[in-house]
Scaffold this active site. Structure first.
Site, PDB file in Angstrom:
ATOM      1  N   GLY A 208       9.495  45.849  27.687  1.00 28.05           N
ATOM      2  CA  GLY A 208       9.269  46.647  28.886  1.00 28.05           C
ATOM      3  C   GLY A 208      10.466  46.627  29.827  1.00 28.05           C
ATOM      4  O   GLY A 208      10.820  47.646  30.429  1.00 28.05           O
ATOM      5  N   THR A 209      11.096  45.479  29.948  1.00 27.15           N
ATOM      6  CA  THR A 209      12.243  45.361  30.855  1.00 27.15           C
ATOM      7  C   THR A 209      13.351  46.328  30.460  1.00 27.15           C
ATOM      8  O   THR A 209      13.868  47.070  31.294  1.00 27.15           O
ATOM      9  CB  THR A 209      12.770  43.910  30.856  1.00 27.15           C
TER      10      THR A 209
ATOM     11  N   ASN B  35       0.230  44.787  37.957  1.00 29.02           N
ATOM     12  CA  ASN B  35       0.018  43.674  37.036  1.00 29.02           C
ATOM     13  C   ASN B  35      -0.597  42.453  37.717  1.00 29.02           C
ATOM     14  O   ASN B  35      -0.988  41.518  37.047  1.00 29.02           O
ATOM     15  CB  ASN B  35       1.341  43.283  36.366  1.00 29.02           C
TER      16      ASN B  35
ATOM     17  N   GLN C 263       0.840  47.788  31.751  1.00 35.35           N
ATOM     18  CA  GLN C 263      -0.517  47.244  31.897  1.00 35.35           C
ATOM     19  C   GLN C 263      -1.599  48.306  31.678  1.00 35.35           C
ATOM     20  O   GLN C 263      -2.788  48.004  31.751  1.00 35.35           O
ATOM     21  CB  GLN C 263      -0.697  46.604  33.276  1.00 35.35           C
TER      22      GLN C 263
ATOM     23  N   ALA D 127       4.761  45.952  23.513  1.00 38.07           N
ATOM     24  CA  ALA D 127       3.881  45.656  22.385  1.00 38.07           C
ATOM     25  C   ALA D 127       3.032  44.412  22.588  1.00 38.07           C
ATOM     26  O   ALA D 127       1.864  44.373  22.223  1.00 38.07           O
ATOM     27  CB  ALA D 127       4.719  45.496  21.107  1.00 38.07           C
ATOM     28  N   HIS D 128       3.629  43.383  23.215  1.00 38.34           N
ATOM     29  CA  HIS D 128       2.891  42.110  23.227  1.00 38.34           C
ATOM     30  C   HIS D 128       1.741  42.091  24.240  1.00 38.34           C
ATOM     31  O   HIS D 128       0.959  41.152  24.251  1.00 38.34           O
ATOM     32  CB  HIS D 128       3.849  40.930  23.446  1.00 38.34           C
TER      33      HIS D 128
ATOM     34  N   THR E 138      20.781  48.626  14.880  1.00 37.92           N
ATOM     35  CA  THR E 138      19.803  48.604  13.783  1.00 37.92           C
ATOM     36  C   THR E 138      18.427  48.289  14.347  1.00 37.92           C
ATOM     37  O   THR E 138      18.260  47.320  15.085  1.00 37.92           O
ATOM     38  CB  THR E 138      20.214  47.571  12.721  1.00 37.92           C
TER      39      THR E 138
ATOM     40  N   CYS F 284       3.498  26.949  43.727  1.00 37.38           N
ATOM     41  CA  CYS F 284       3.024  26.073  44.788  1.00 37.38           C
ATOM     42  C   CYS F 284       4.074  25.768  45.849  1.00 37.38           C
ATOM     43  O   CYS F 284       3.875  25.974  47.033  1.00 37.38           O
ATOM     44  CB  CYS F 284       2.600  24.800  44.081  1.00 37.38           C
TER      45      CYS F 284
END
Lengths: 387, 408
Positions: A76-77, A156, A186, A207-208, A244, A331
């Site tokens: 995505g990046t 997201n 998303q 894809a992931h 490739t 945190c």
């Protein structure tokens, strides 16, 4: 360690999803005998090229059909970079204004910063106090000089679905030459996506997030879209993204995208059921509330505001019970590292540190949501008193 | 000073590394042991660079690397106890062969140096082979007279020359070299015994450990993990620090002690202002038990006087009172900048600044005590089951052996 969870409840599907079994089956030959280079002229290469074409068709289909071009990327990046940088640089002569959504992914924001250093004027489309896109401000910002507008489809962190199609119509009204881009990472697999209906020139997917492999994404464009490539090479993928091709990743993405698209209505309904279950469960749990940002929301992404200890402490306590979730902001992070998206929603740094995100996939079960609810309930007495 | 390193295309790679060690020679009583340790440490250090033979002879260590001589020389220079190293070329112990090789060396060094002012130069011979036909100064003169190109490029200067051509004549072979790479100095790791370092995840403790290793201590590490208030990212970071320090000590044990229950007890049962001091007293107690079991004679910490409010003389006294082992604080008097400088040099800085806190905000006191008193610590601890908490923490402690290569 002392904490050895017996089972794993994975509720961080907006971060990544496990590989789906049919996807694993589809890609397996390409880890073995089908190792050909798609540019080779022999049979092995031709088979790889055909597999790539099939994968491209599958991804195109998930974005609304035939009349699109699919360039596989590293994720995505890269797809966001290709679109924002590539479209702006190709339109340098037409204008120098860029409009970006307030909650864009870092890959869009950072591309904006790079363009700003190149002389482009980069402006932000803000959210209103309800978390909706402020289209009035967007309209005021648009000029004939606007060359790129990028607006994510689904937030997201809090799941807001933004009216990309409306924004696209507005953008074209003021700037006919504009390149309209959306990051739909998303949205894929939960919404029926269609490049034409969205009114965009390009769309990033990954894809992931839909049970494919990490390291593969795609930029889907309308035919004839002008993009200046970011890398140069041997002319693969029409020269827009040479090198490739990652055949294994593409084949997996094709299978995953098709599955995600075929089931997107069910997945959405399934997630809506899980969200309702979560919402109901939380009603009996005082102190924890569901963040509701914007009118239209993606039910698979649920952000909770937790009391007492920072969200990160809740996260690690849930983890000790085998439940994996994520947090909006770390945190001890300083204010500058608090998620800009959460700040854009009007949360201050203190509240942003209390945001715990649970995100679902088609594989998430109602039992898992119940386990998470039970865990939150049992942790509350211990953690709500801490600060 | 410009490098006098000859370009390998004209001269070929050096085939030998001469290692000189300094301080070891002073320790007459156990010199042999020190040398053996240094050889062993050099072997381990070189394993990540190339196959190599390491031998000890007449107060020198000779390394014959199979490949990558230049890199191996730099690696050898990092090993504690090494004063200087020189990549060298071997020729037969024969006046003509020595002179010819010396000429090649000087020629390529001058070529690498380029056009400039004449360079001051001398030949220095060390002769272990007393049967060699020329004595040291005769050989120096013999070689110099035959290889010097002329006063506009090279000027002889016996004291403090810019370039020294070293020649060591042994029985059969002679070694020639131009470079001296400065080593880290110190003493071979392991020759001064063992110590246990408390790693906090900050910048200071890895530097403290490095300095302790430099003085010959073999280190073990202990870190305190407040799961489930702190995530696994903290453990990954600590492992990365230990592996990085493995450049100087190939393998080290890391103990991870579960610490959340102790922090909860201190938070709930003792005065808020004393929390930090009491956490540290518990850490030292647990570290002492581990140290004793591991034959470590001291604890090492990254404590630094006045760096944070809790590190006052009074608080350090309170903390130290919890253990009977000596507590070594190598960076006690260093400025933050000095510590950071070393941390950058040894490669731990970038790891230490990763945002993985060692202590959760929910345990931090609002106003920590500045001048703690031991009596108050003891009174506060009387409210807690110190022994029971310690025992449970020790029961949950995990040990892993980490090495520099990355595989545990």
């Amino acid at each position: 360690m002392v904490y050895a969870p017996m089972t794993t409840v994975y509720l961080d599907n907006a971060a990544t999803t496990p590989l789906a079994e049919p996807v694993r089956e589809a890609l397996a030959p390409f880890l073995g005998e089908e190792f050909g280079n798609p540019s080779s002229r022999h049979a092995l290469g031709v088979r790889a090229a055909e597999a790539l074409t099939r994968a491209r068709t599958q991804v195109a289909r998930a974005l609304g059909g035939q009349a699109t071009e699919v360039a596989f990327t590293s994720g995505g990046t890269e797809a966001n970079n290709m679109a924002v940088l590539g479209a702006a640089r190709a339109r340098k002569k037409q204008g120098a204004q860029i409009l970006l959504g307030a909650t864009e992914h870092p890959s869009v924001r950072a591309a904006g910063e790079a363009l700003s250093a190149e002389g482009f004027e980069v402006q932000t489309i803000p959210l209103d106090e309800t978390g909706n896109l402020d289209l009035q401000v967007a309209e005021a910002l648009l000029t004939p000089e606007t060359v790129v507008v990028a607006q994510m489809l689904v937030n997201n962190e809090v799941g807001t679905i933004y009216p990309v199609a409306k924004l696209a119509r507005l953008a074209r009204k003021y700037s006919p030459q504009v390149h309209m881009h959306t990051d739909a990472v998303q949205g894929l697999g939960k919404l029926a996506l269609d490049l034409d209906q969205l009114g965009v020139d390009s769309c990033s997917v990954s894809a992931h997030k839909v049970h494919g492999l990490k390291g593969t994404g795609a930029l889907v464009t309308r035919p004839g879209t002008r993009l200046q490539p970011l890398i140069f090479g041997g002319g693969q993928q029409g020269g827009v993204r040479p090198g490739t091709e990652n055949v294994v990743g593409a084949v997996a993405f094709g299978a995953a995208a098709q599955m995600a698209d075929d089931r997107c209505e069910q997945t959405y309904e399934h997630a809506a059921g899980l969200r309702a279950q979560l919402d109901n469960g939380l009603k009996t749990l005082s102190g924890i509330s569901l963040l509701e940002a914007g009118t239209e929301r993606m039910p698979s992404i649920c952000s909770l505001l937790v009391p007492g200890a920072p969200a990160e402490v809740w996260q690690h306590h849930l983890e000790a019970r085998g439940i994996f979730v994520s947090v909006g902001s770390a945190c001890q992070s300083n204010d500058s590292s608090v998620s800009p998206a959460l700040l854009a929603l009007g949360l201050d740094a203190e509240r942003a540190r209390r945001v715990l995100r649970l995100s679902f996939s088609a594989l998430t079960t109602s039992e898992e949501v119940q386990i998470a609810l039970d865990a939150l309930e049992s942790l509350a007495p211990e953690l709500e008193g801490l600060s | 000073m410009p490098s006098a390193q000859p370009s390998p295309t004209e001269l070929g790679e050096p085939d030998l590394i001469l290692v000189r060690y300094g301080e070891l020679a002073l320790k007459k009583g156990n010199r042999g042991e020190f040398e053996k340790a240094l050889v062993r440490n050099l072997r381990q250090a070189l394993a990540s660079t190339t196959k190599a033979e390491v031998d000890r002879q007449h107060g020198r260590i000779f390394i014959r690397p199979e490949r990558r001589c230049e890199k191996a020389a730099k690696r050898a220079a990092e090993v504690f106890g090494v004063k200087t190293v020189s990549p060298a070329w071997t020729v037969a112990s024969d006046t003509e062969a020595i002179t010819a090789q010396a000429a090649k060396l000087l020629e390529s060094a001058l070529a690498a140096r380029g056009q400039s002012e004449p360079v001051s130069f001398r030949v220095r011979v060390r002769r272990a082979n007393k049967a060699f036909p020329l004595n040291s100064s005769e050989l120096e003169r013999h070689v110099a007279e035959r290889i010097l190109p002329g006063p506009d490029t090279v000027r002889v200067q016996l004291v403090n020359p810019e370039m020294t051509l070293g020649i060591e004549v042994r029985d059969r072979n002679t070694f020639l070299f131009l470079d001296r790479i400065e080593g880290n100095g110190g003493l071979p790791v392991g020759t001064l015994g063992r110590a246990l370092c408390l790693l906090s995840g900050g910048i200071d403790s890895p530097v403290a450990s490095w300095l302790a290793m430099k003085r010959g201590l073999h280190m073990g590490y202990v870190s305190f993990h407040s799961a489930p208030y702190i995530g696994e990212g903290f453990r990954r970071k600590v492992r990365e620090v230990v592996r990085n320090l493995g450049r100087w000590q190939y393998k080290a044990p890391l103990f991870t002690v579960p610490f959340a229950d102790i922090q909860v007890a201190i938070r709930d049962q003792t005065p808020e202002r004393y929390r930090t001091v009491l956490y540290r007293r518990m850490m030292q107690r647990i570290a002492e038990r581990l140290a004793t079991a591991e034959n470590c004679g001291a604890l090492v910490t990254g404590e630094c006087l006045g760096q944070v409010a809790s590190q006052t003389l009074e608080n350090l006294t309170c903390i130290e009172a919890a253990t009977s082992l000596p507590v070594l604080r190598p960076v006690l008097t260093y400025d933050k900048e000095e510590i950071i400088q070393i941390a950058r040099r040894i490669g731990t800085f970038d790891i230490s600044i990763q945002p993985e806190p060692d202590c959760c905000t929910v345990f931090q006191p609002n106003r920590p005590v500045i001048r703690g008193r031991v009596e108050d610590c003891l009174a506060a601890e009387a409210q807690m089951d110190v022994e029971g908490l310690m025992q449970r923490a020790l029961d949950g402690t995990e040990m892993e052996l980490l090495d520099h290569e990355g595989g545990a």
